[in-house]
Structures are given as structure tokens and as C-alpha cells.
Design a protein around this motif. Structure first.
Motif, PDB file in Angstrom:
ATOM      1  N   GLY A 127      -0.450  -1.678 -13.998  1.00  0.00           N
ATOM      2  CA  GLY A 127      -0.392  -0.405 -14.729  1.00  0.00           C
ATOM      3  C   GLY A 127       0.052  -0.608 -16.168  1.00  0.00           C
ATOM      4  O   GLY A 127      -0.428   0.065 -17.088  1.00  0.00           O
TER       5      GLY A 127
ATOM      6  N   ASP B 240       5.930   6.978 -14.357  1.00  0.00           N
ATOM      7  CA  ASP B 240       6.315   5.970 -13.360  1.00  0.00           C
ATOM      8  C   ASP B 240       7.660   6.354 -12.744  1.00  0.00           C
ATOM      9  O   ASP B 240       8.537   6.869 -13.434  1.00  0.00           O
ATOM     10  CB  ASP B 240       6.410   4.591 -14.052  1.00  0.00           C
ATOM     11  CG  ASP B 240       6.277   3.438 -13.083  1.00  0.00           C
ATOM     12  OD1 ASP B 240       6.895   3.491 -11.999  1.00  0.00           O
ATOM     13  OD2 ASP B 240       5.544   2.487 -13.396  1.00  0.00           O
TER      14      ASP B 240
ATOM     15  N   PHE C  26       2.420  -0.752  -2.648  1.00  0.00           N
ATOM     16  CA  PHE C  26       1.569  -1.916  -2.362  1.00  0.00           C
ATOM     17  C   PHE C  26       2.412  -3.173  -2.131  1.00  0.00           C
ATOM     18  O   PHE C  26       2.788  -3.466  -1.005  1.00  0.00           O
ATOM     19  CB  PHE C  26       0.542  -2.123  -3.487  1.00  0.00           C
ATOM     20  CG  PHE C  26      -0.201  -3.415  -3.385  1.00  0.00           C
ATOM     21  CD1 PHE C  26      -0.900  -3.733  -2.226  1.00  0.00           C
ATOM     22  CD2 PHE C  26      -0.187  -4.353  -4.415  1.00  0.00           C
ATOM     23  CE1 PHE C  26      -1.560  -4.952  -2.102  1.00  0.00           C
ATOM     24  CE2 PHE C  26      -0.850  -5.564  -4.304  1.00  0.00           C
ATOM     25  CZ  PHE C  26      -1.540  -5.860  -3.142  1.00  0.00           C
TER      26      PHE C  26
ATOM     27  N   ARG D 240       4.772   7.842   4.357  1.00  0.00           N
ATOM     28  CA  ARG D 240       5.226   7.548   2.998  1.00  0.00           C
ATOM     29  C   ARG D 240       4.074   6.927   2.185  1.00  0.00           C
ATOM     30  O   ARG D 240       3.857   7.291   1.033  1.00  0.00           O
ATOM     31  CB  ARG D 240       6.426   6.586   3.055  1.00  0.00           C
ATOM     32  CG  ARG D 240       7.026   6.258   1.707  1.00  0.00           C
ATOM     33  CD  ARG D 240       7.713   7.463   1.065  1.00  0.00           C
ATOM     34  NE  ARG D 240       8.015   7.219  -0.345  1.00  0.00           N
ATOM     35  CZ  ARG D 240       7.950   8.130  -1.319  1.00  0.00           C
ATOM     36  NH1 ARG D 240       7.623   9.382  -1.048  1.00  0.00           N
ATOM     37  NH2 ARG D 240       8.235   7.825  -2.558  1.00  0.00           N
TER      38      ARG D 240
ATOM     39  N   VAL E 241       2.385   8.736  -1.229  1.00  0.00           N
ATOM     40  CA  VAL E 241       2.297   8.163  -2.586  1.00  0.00           C
ATOM     41  C   VAL E 241       0.838   7.840  -2.937  1.00  0.00           C
ATOM     42  O   VAL E 241       0.354   8.192  -4.012  1.00  0.00           O
ATOM     43  CB  VAL E 241       3.182   6.895  -2.706  1.00  0.00           C
ATOM     44  CG1 VAL E 241       3.025   6.253  -4.081  1.00  0.00           C
ATOM     45  CG2 VAL E 241       4.645   7.247  -2.437  1.00  0.00           C
TER      46      VAL E 241
ATOM     47  N   THR F 238      -4.781  -9.646  -7.250  1.00  0.00           N
ATOM     48  CA  THR F 238      -4.450  -9.883  -8.660  1.00  0.00           C
ATOM     49  C   THR F 238      -3.042 -10.438  -8.780  1.00  0.00           C
ATOM     50  O   THR F 238      -2.102  -9.863  -8.214  1.00  0.00           O
ATOM     51  CB  THR F 238      -4.552  -8.558  -9.442  1.00  0.00           C
ATOM     52  OG1 THR F 238      -5.850  -8.009  -9.234  1.00  0.00           O
ATOM     53  CG2 THR F 238      -4.320  -8.757 -10.921  1.00  0.00           C
TER      54      THR F 238
HETATM   55  N1  LIG Z   1      -2.073  -6.502  -7.296  1.00  0.00           N
HETATM   56  C1  LIG Z   1      -3.132  -6.560  -6.519  1.00  0.00           C
HETATM   57  O1  LIG Z   1      -3.496  -7.633  -5.983  1.00  0.00           O
HETATM   58  C2  LIG Z   1      -3.949  -5.310  -6.240  1.00  0.00           C
HETATM   59  C3  LIG Z   1      -5.165  -5.442  -5.571  1.00  0.00           C
HETATM   60  C4  LIG Z   1      -5.913  -4.299  -5.318  1.00  0.00           C
HETATM   61  C5  LIG Z   1      -5.466  -3.049  -5.734  1.00  0.00           C
HETATM   62  N2  LIG Z   1      -4.255  -2.961  -6.374  1.00  0.00           N
HETATM   63  C6  LIG Z   1      -3.828  -1.624  -6.775  1.00  0.00           C
HETATM   64  O2  LIG Z   1      -3.527  -1.639  -8.160  1.00  0.00           O
HETATM   65  C7  LIG Z   1      -2.457  -0.728  -8.422  1.00  0.00           C
HETATM   66  C8  LIG Z   1      -1.326  -1.451  -9.118  1.00  0.00           C
HETATM   67  O3  LIG Z   1      -0.932  -2.544  -8.320  1.00  0.00           O
HETATM   68  P1  LIG Z   1       0.297  -3.439  -8.708  1.00  0.00           P
HETATM   69  O4  LIG Z   1       0.106  -4.775  -8.075  1.00  0.00           O
HETATM   70  O5  LIG Z   1       0.543  -3.361 -10.176  1.00  0.00           O
HETATM   71  O6  LIG Z   1       1.424  -2.678  -7.891  1.00  0.00           O
HETATM   72  P2  LIG Z   1       2.999  -2.546  -8.197  1.00  0.00           P
HETATM   73  O7  LIG Z   1       3.650  -2.285  -6.879  1.00  0.00           O
HETATM   74  O8  LIG Z   1       3.462  -3.716  -8.997  1.00  0.00           O
HETATM   75  O9  LIG Z   1       3.054  -1.294  -9.150  1.00  0.00           O
HETATM   76  C9  LIG Z   1       2.951  -0.014  -8.680  1.00  0.00           C
HETATM   77  C10 LIG Z   1       3.442   0.915  -9.735  1.00  0.00           C
HETATM   78  O10 LIG Z   1       3.513   2.219  -9.155  1.00  0.00           O
HETATM   79  C11 LIG Z   1       4.825   2.722  -9.372  1.00  0.00           C
HETATM   80  N3  LIG Z   1       5.145   3.644  -8.303  1.00  0.00           N
HETATM   81  C12 LIG Z   1       5.391   3.375  -7.001  1.00  0.00           C
HETATM   82  N4  LIG Z   1       5.665   4.509  -6.325  1.00  0.00           N
HETATM   83  C13 LIG Z   1       5.576   5.510  -7.225  1.00  0.00           C
HETATM   84  C14 LIG Z   1       5.737   6.926  -7.141  1.00  0.00           C
HETATM   85  N5  LIG Z   1       6.080   7.528  -6.001  1.00  0.00           N
HETATM   86  N6  LIG Z   1       5.563   7.660  -8.282  1.00  0.00           N
HETATM   87  C15 LIG Z   1       5.243   7.056  -9.462  1.00  0.00           C
HETATM   88  N7  LIG Z   1       5.088   5.749  -9.579  1.00  0.00           N
HETATM   89  C16 LIG Z   1       5.248   4.981  -8.478  1.00  0.00           C
HETATM   90  C17 LIG Z   1       5.730   1.504  -9.428  1.00  0.00           C
HETATM   91  O11 LIG Z   1       6.971   1.776 -10.044  1.00  0.00           O
HETATM   92  C18 LIG Z   1       4.847   0.569 -10.221  1.00  0.00           C
HETATM   93  O12 LIG Z   1       4.931   0.828 -11.601  1.00  0.00           O
HETATM   94  C19 LIG Z   1      -2.080  -0.122  -7.071  1.00  0.00           C
HETATM   95  O13 LIG Z   1      -2.781   1.085  -6.882  1.00  0.00           O
HETATM   96  C20 LIG Z   1      -2.556  -1.157  -6.087  1.00  0.00           C
HETATM   97  O14 LIG Z   1      -2.812  -0.608  -4.826  1.00  0.00           O
HETATM   98  C21 LIG Z   1      -3.495  -4.057  -6.637  1.00  0.00           C
END
Ligand SMILES: NC(=O)c1ccc[n+]([C@@H]2O[C@H](COP(=O)([O-])OP(=O)(O)OC[C@H]3O[C@@H](n4cnc5c(N)ncnc54)[C@H](O)[C@@H]3O)[C@@H](O)[C@H]2O)c1
Length: 250
Positions: A18, A36, A93, A111, A115, A190
Motif C-alpha cells: 500500500g 490505515d 493477510f 474478522r 476487513v 510479493t
Molecule cells: N504480499 C503479497 O504477497 C500479496 C499477494 C496477493 C495479494 N496481496 C494483497 O495486497 C494487499 C496488501 O498486502 P500487503 O502484503 O502489503 O499486506 P500488509 O498486511 O503488509 O498490509 C495491509 C495493510 O492494511 C492495513 N490494515 C489492516 N487492517 C486494516 C483495517 N481494519 N483498516 C485499515 N487498514 C487496515 C495494515 O495496517 C497495512 O497497512 C492486501 O490486500 C493483500 O491481500 C498481497
């Protein structure tokens, strides 16, 4: 500067992937609202954007909570007068435990759905009235390539990300008359700060079977977000784009 004078909200925009979206949107000229639940991460990224000459505010937001989301949309309009782009990125995640079916209880299931699915729905409800005023909007819902094969230890997560695809297609049909385009991105695995913390760097070192044989990083996803946020994608809606170096086809 494809997004000059546009106002973009990135949920979960303070850290990891993000954060890369927030920085990328700001580089293209957008004013960025970092919504966030991690107030510290959001403030840090907003400060980074401002230090580079861009415009951004951090708004502590729980996307699962309607009052919090409505307050975030109001704070956006109060600060910048409009809303053009919403990136529904926040999700549970990396921090989720890898639970089997037997280990997954109903509270954990609820939960994740709150979210990962209610969150994007609440954000859309809060921003669409502003987009309708100008007959222009871009909504980008972040799904996952994991929906293609499933994952026995992330049943709720993968289900929620498949729900994002249905949400995207239905919403595209619902707001097309308002010239609002709605698309989703399916990132592959990622390497970011959160996944390194959860699984270690070794997770990415296995055989890379994708056509582009290297580890995926957050920056690999930014170009697609910018394209889907801009006028360049004005006749594309209801689609899901898999951004994973060609590993999966959807
Ligand atoms: N990293 C990967 O391999 C991957 C792969 C496929 C999809 N994704 C998707 O990409 C997106 C980002 O992934 P990431 O790895 O950066 O995840 P992450 O867990 O590092 O980040 C998630 C973000 O969402 C915020 N967040 C969590 N709950 C929240 C809430 N209730 N309200 C507001 N903000 C909230 C967290 O503070 C954080 O900034 C997600 O949707 C994830 O499902 C990630």
C-alpha cells in the motif's frame, strides 16, 4: 503527471504494498489520503510524500467500521474537496496465522470477512457519492492470485479475495452510468516487509516457475494501479488483472 489534481485514497496505504501505491500515485501528481489502521505507518508515508514535494494526509481508519470509513471520506473532502480514486488495498493477510480448517474458528472467519470484504464495500459506499458529482471515478480492488489455486491454510482469506472479484464485476455494472470504472488486481506472492516478517526471505527462494523468473516486489504492482487510476483506462471496467510475472492466467 497523469493524475495531476486528482485525489486518491489508498486504504492500508501506510506500509508494505500500500505504501508503494501511495508513493506512486503521489509521483503522478495525485493528492493522496493514506487511510490505515496503522496510524504511525500512515503518518510516515504521508511525511515521505510531502518531503518529496507531493501532497498527502494520513487518516487513521478502520475499514471494517462504518463510522470510521465515513469520517475518513469526510476528512478527504474537507482537505481536498473531492474524491477521484479509491484503492481498496487494506486487508488481513500476512499477519493471519496459517490455520487449517479445524483451527479456523468462526471469530477469525468473521474478522477476515469484515476487513477484506465489508471494508471495501464501506469505502465504496462512502466515496461513490463524491465521484458521481463529477461523473468520474476509478475504483481498484486488490484481490490475489491465490484465488486460482486456493490455499488450505488461508481458506477465509482466499474466499474473501474471490469475493473481491464478484464485488468488482457487480459494482462495475452498478456505477458504469456514472463513468466510474471498477477493476481489480490480483498480485502474485510479493516480497514486502510484512511477508518477510511472517515467512522469512526463504519463502521466495523456491523454484520460480513463472515466465519472468525473479522475486515479485511491491513496485511491480504500481504501474497497473497508476494505469487503472488514470484516463488511460477509461474504457476498461469489471476486469481482473493478474500481476504476477505470468505465473497464472485468469
Ligand atoms: N504480499 C503479497 O504477497 C500479496 C499477494 C496477493 C495479494 N496481496 C494483497 O495486497 C494487499 C496488501 O498486502 P500487503 O502484503 O502489503 O499486506 P500488509 O498486511 O503488509 O498490509 C495491509 C495493510 O492494511 C492495513 N490494515 C489492516 N487492517 C486494516 C483495517 N481494519 N483498516 C485499515 N487498514 C487496515 C495494515 O495496517 C497495512 O497497512 C492486501 O490486500 C493483500 O491481500 C498481497
Amino acid at each position: 503527471m497523469r493524475l495531476k489534481d486528482r485525489v486518491a485514497i489508498v486504504t492500508g496505504g501506510g506500509i508494505s504494498i500500500g505504501r508503494a501505491y501511495s508513493l506512486g500515485l503521489a509521483r503522478e501528481g495525485a493528492k493522496v489520503v493514506i487511510a490505515d489502521i496503522d496510524a504511525e505507518g500512515a503518518a510516515k508515508t504521508a511525511a515521505e510524500i510531502k518531503a518529496a514535494g507531493g501532497e498527502a494526509i494520513a487518516v487513521k481508519t478502520d475499514v471494517a467500521n462504518k463510522a470510521s470509513v465515513d469520517a475518513m471520506a469526510k476528512a478527504t473532502v474537507d482537505a481536498y474537496g473531492r474524491i477521484d480514486v479509491l484503492v481498496n488495498n487494506a486487508a488481513l493477510f500476512a499477519k493471519l496465522p496459517l490455520h487449517t480448517l479445524d483451527e479456523t474458528d468462526v471469530e477469525e472467519w468473521d474478522r477476515v470477512m469484515a476487513v477484506n470484504l465489508r471494508g471495501p464495500f464501506l469505502c465504496v459506499k462512502a466515496v461513490v457519492p463524491e465521484m458521481r458529482k463529477r461523473k468520474w471515478g476509478r475504483i481498484i480492488n486488490i484481490s490475489s492470485s491465490s484465488i486460482i489455486c486456493g490455499n488450505a491454510k488461508r481458506i477465509h482469506y482466499v474466499t474473501s479475495k474471490m469475493g473481491i472479484i464478484g464485488f468488482t464485476r457487480s459494482l462495475a455494472a452498478a456505477v458504469g452510468d456514472d463513468n466510474i470504472c471498477v477493476n481489480s488486481i490480483m498480485p502474485g506472492a510479493t516480497m514486502d516487509d510484512s511477508t518477510i516478517e511472517a515467512y522469512g526471505k526463504e519463502w521466495y527462494q523456491g523454484p520460480l516457475t513463472r515466465p519472468i523468473k525473479r522475486i515479485q516486489v511491491p513496485e511491480d504492482l504500481v504501474g497497473t494501479v497508476l494505469f487503472l487510476s488514470s484516463d488511460d483506462s477509461s474504457f476498461i471496467t469489471g476486469q481482473a488483472i493478474c500481476v504476477d510475472g505470468g505465473e497464472f492466467k485468469y
